[in-house]
Scaffold this active site. Sequence first.
Site, mmCIF file in Angstrom:
data_model
loop_
_atom_site.group_PDB
_atom_site.id
_atom_site.type_symbol
_atom_site.label_atom_id
_atom_site.label_comp_id
_atom_site.label_asym_id
_atom_site.label_seq_id
_atom_site.Cartn_x
_atom_site.Cartn_y
_atom_site.Cartn_z
ATOM 1 N N CYS A 182 0.953 -1.202 0.031
ATOM 2 C CA CYS A 182 -0.051 -0.121 -0.085
ATOM 3 C C CYS A 182 0.861 1.362 0.209
ATOM 4 C CB CYS A 182 -0.871 0.004 1.392
ATOM 5 S SG CYS A 182 -1.766 -1.248 1.511
ATOM 6 N N ARG A 229 2.101 1.047 -5.977
ATOM 7 C CA ARG A 229 2.289 -0.027 -4.814
ATOM 8 C C ARG A 229 0.920 -0.694 -4.476
ATOM 9 N NH1 ARG A 229 6.669 1.565 -1.879
ATOM 10 N NH2 ARG A 229 5.653 0.321 -0.116
ATOM 11 N N TRP A 233 -3.639 -2.042 -1.349
ATOM 12 C CA TRP A 233 -3.525 -3.497 -2.078
ATOM 13 C C TRP A 233 -4.232 -4.138 -0.953
ATOM 14 C CZ3 TRP A 233 -0.775 -8.010 -1.387
ATOM 15 C CH2 TRP A 233 -0.882 -8.901 -2.487
ATOM 16 N N ASN A 293 0.265 0.647 6.167
ATOM 17 C CA ASN A 293 0.589 -0.363 5.216
ATOM 18 C C ASN A 293 1.346 -1.451 5.977
ATOM 19 O OD1 ASN A 293 1.929 -1.458 3.000
ATOM 20 N ND2 ASN A 293 3.734 -0.456 2.863
ATOM 21 N N GLY A 294 0.765 -2.576 5.711
ATOM 22 C CA GLY A 294 1.496 -3.729 6.385
ATOM 23 C C GLY A 294 0.354 -4.609 6.972
ATOM 24 N N GLU A 329 11.015 -16.043 -16.954
ATOM 25 C CA GLU A 329 10.727 -14.588 -17.046
ATOM 26 C C GLU A 329 9.770 -14.371 -17.986
ATOM 27 O OE1 GLU A 329 11.038 -12.711 -14.780
ATOM 28 O OE2 GLU A 329 10.803 -10.655 -15.921
ATOM 29 N N HIS A 361 8.752 -34.680 -20.413
ATOM 30 C CA HIS A 361 8.218 -35.598 -19.215
ATOM 31 C C HIS A 361 6.996 -35.137 -18.802
ATOM 32 C CE1 HIS A 361 12.349 -36.994 -19.157
ATOM 33 N NE2 HIS A 361 13.007 -35.709 -19.292
ATOM 34 N N LYS A 371 3.401 -3.278 -6.889
ATOM 35 C CA LYS A 371 4.947 -3.291 -7.247
ATOM 36 C C LYS A 371 5.950 -3.713 -6.338
ATOM 37 C CE LYS A 371 8.575 -2.226 -9.594
ATOM 38 N NZ LYS A 371 8.683 -2.987 -11.097
HETATM 39 C C1 AGP Z 1 7.871 -9.006 -11.607
HETATM 40 O O1 AGP Z 1 7.478 -8.453 -12.760
HETATM 41 C C2 AGP Z 1 7.006 -8.812 -10.707
HETATM 42 N N1 AGP Z 1 6.384 -7.729 -10.123
HETATM 43 C C3 AGP Z 1 7.343 -9.569 -9.023
HETATM 44 O O2 AGP Z 1 7.336 -10.778 -9.513
HETATM 45 C C4 AGP Z 1 8.558 -8.881 -8.886
HETATM 46 O O3 AGP Z 1 9.900 -9.164 -9.504
HETATM 47 C C5 AGP Z 1 8.592 -9.581 -7.234
HETATM 48 O O4 AGP Z 1 7.605 -9.068 -6.396
HETATM 49 C C6 AGP Z 1 10.054 -9.222 -6.376
HETATM 50 O O5 AGP Z 1 10.257 -7.793 -6.298
HETATM 51 P P1 AGP Z 1 11.376 -7.225 -5.766
HETATM 52 O O6 AGP Z 1 12.453 -7.464 -6.982
HETATM 53 O O7 AGP Z 1 11.085 -5.677 -5.642
HETATM 54 O O8 AGP Z 1 11.889 -7.892 -4.443
#
Ligand code: AGP
Length: 607
Positions: A2, A27, A73, A99-100, A480, A503, A602
Site C-alpha cells: 500500500c 504500490r 492493496w 501499510n502492512g 521470466e 516429461h 509493485k
Molecule cells: C515482476 O514483474 C513482478 N512484479 C514481481 O514478481 C517482482 O519481481 C517480485 O515481487 C520481487 O520484487 P523485488 O524485486 O522488488 O523484490
Amino acid sequence: MCGIIGYCGPKKTASILIEGLKRLEYRGYDSAGICIAGQGQFRIIKSKGKIKNLQNQLPDGLSGNYGIGHTRWATHGGVTDNNAHPHTDCAGKIAIAHNGIIENFEALKNILTHEGHKFQSETDSEVIAHLIEKYYKGNLEKAVKEAISLIKGTYGLVCMHVDEPGLIVGARNGSPLVMGIGENEMFLASDVTAIIAHTKQVVYIEDKEVVCITQNEFRTTDLNNREIEKEVEQVSWELQEIEKSGFSHFMEKEIFEQPESIKRAIIGRIVPELATAKLGGLNLSTNQLLNVERIKIIAAGTSFHAGLVAAYLLESIARLPCVAELASEVRYRNPIIERNSLYFAVSQSGETADTLYAMRELQRKGAIVLGICNVVGSSIARESNGGVYIHSGPEIAVASTKAFTSQISVFYLLCLLLSRMKDMSLETGSSFLENLQTIPINVGKILESRQKIKQLSKKYCHYKDFLFLGRGINYPVALEGALKLKEISYIHAEGYSAAEIKHGPIALINENTPSIVLVPDDRLREKIISNIKEIKARNGKVIALCVEGDEEIKKIADDTIEVPKVQEIFYPYVMIVPLQLFAYYSALELGRDVDQPRNLAKSVTVE
Ligand code: AGP
C-alpha cells in the site's frame, strides 16, 4: 503493497496528498482515501477504485493545512469504500493510514469490541485507530507507542488526532517509511517517489522508530522515548525519471531505457587494463572473496529469475557452486548455513517481505548476506551486510523489466571479478568485457525491430495458453518471459526447460497452445531443434527466438524473432527483451492496464 502519505505545510493539502498518492499508486490501487485536518475537524474522503475515482469525489473548497492519504492493496477485507483507508476511532478524532499486516488483529479486535469499540471495516488496520483511542490521554505520540507495542506484524503508519492540530505521527516496523524535509513543510511517505517533486532532503525511518512531524520540525524516538539522531540524505535522482517522458506506459519507457540502464549498472565498475570488475559495496576484501566456497541467492519473482541466471553464470564461468532459491521457501526451511558461504538477496524494491525476512533469518544464523537492490536506502539495502545497487533508476511499472537486465549485469560483473581471481586469463577476461560492453547496442537493435514483435503479439495474443521454453542459461529467461506475459496480459503461460516438455508438458501441445522457444546458436541448439520438431509433430505452433540469419530455424518454426548474435553466456540479455516487448504489446492489444495489472502491486511488503 500500500502507499501512505502525510503532509504538514501551507500548501493545498488535498492536492499534495492526491499527487503523492498518484505517484504511489504503483504500490497498490484497489482503493484510496485522504483525511484533511483543519479548524478542529477531519474531512475524510475515500473510495474503491483508482485515485482518479477519489479525485472526482473531492468537494470544492476542501481546506486544511495537514493531512494523510492512502492507496490500498487489499490484504484483509474486500475492495470496498468502507475498507479503504484512512480509518478512524469511534469518536472520529483519530485518523490513521497503514501499510502492512497485523497478524494478531483478531485478538486485538475482540478485546476492543468487548470494551465497546465499534468497527466500521473488515480490515486489520482499523484496529490501530481504536488502540490509539484506548490509550489516548492527550498525547498522540505516547498513545501511538502504546498501541504499536501490542501489534504483532508489520506497519508503516501515519496518524493524526483532531485535538493536536498540525501534528502527524509516523511509525515503522517492516513496511517502509521516509520523511521529506521541505521549505516550511514536512512529508511522510512509503517511498521517495511521492515527495521528490517537493524535496530531495529525506530521512529514512527504521524499524521500531516513531517520528513526529509538524510544519517546521521533526523528532525521531524509539519505543522507549529515547531521541534518535537521524541523518538527512539527498535523493540522487530527478523527478522526470518517474514521469513517462513521452512513452505510453512506464513499462514501455522502462523497456526502452535498457540500453542506458544496463550501462549504468556497469559504468565505473570495470577495470579494462586488468580485465576485471570492482564492486566496492561488497564490503569484502579480495582475500575474503577468495575464501568464498559457495554462493546462494534468495529472491522472489523476476529477481529470482535473475538469480537463476546468476547461478548458472557463477557455476559455469566462475566455477563456484551456486544456487538460487525462492526467499519465501528458504525462510521457513530452517536453512543450514555452510561455512564460507556468501549469500545475495536480490530485490528491485528492497522491500519485498519474503526476501527481507529470509535475509534476516539467514543473518540470524550467522550468514553474510549482500543486497542487490535498486532503491537506495530500502530495507534490504540498509540491513544487508553490504551489496551493490543496480542503478537502473526508478522502476514504476509493476512488471519488472529494466531491473532484471540490470540485476544480471551486476552478476556478470561479479562473475568476472571472481573468475579473474581464479583461473580466467587476462585475454579471456578482456573478451568477456568486450562482449559485455556490446550488450547495450545489441539490446538497442532489438528495440529498433519492435514492429515485428508487435505484429506477432497481435497474431498470437488471443490464445489462452502458452509455453515458454529455453535451456541452460536461457531457461530462467523462459521463466521470466512467461511471468511477463501472464502478469500483464492475464494469459496463462508456463516456462519450462525445453528438455523437460517430453516429461509431461508436451501433453498440453495442440494447435491452440503456442510455444515460444529460445534457440540461441549455442551448443544446445540441435537439442532445441529436436524439441521444436517434437512440438510441430503434435500440431503445436512455434515462435522461435533465433540468431539473425538462422535459416534452418525459420524453416521449422511458424514464426521467428531474430536477435543479434552474442557470446553464448550473454544470450539472456537479447532473449529477454523480445519477450518483454511481446508481453507488453499483447497486453496492449488485449486492453489491459499495463502499468498496474489487476491483483498485483509493485512491491509486495507482506508475506
Ligand atoms: C515482476 O514483474 C513482478 N512484479 C514481481 O514478481 C517482482 O519481481 C517480485 O515481487 C520481487 O520484487 P523485488 O524485486 O522488488 O523484490
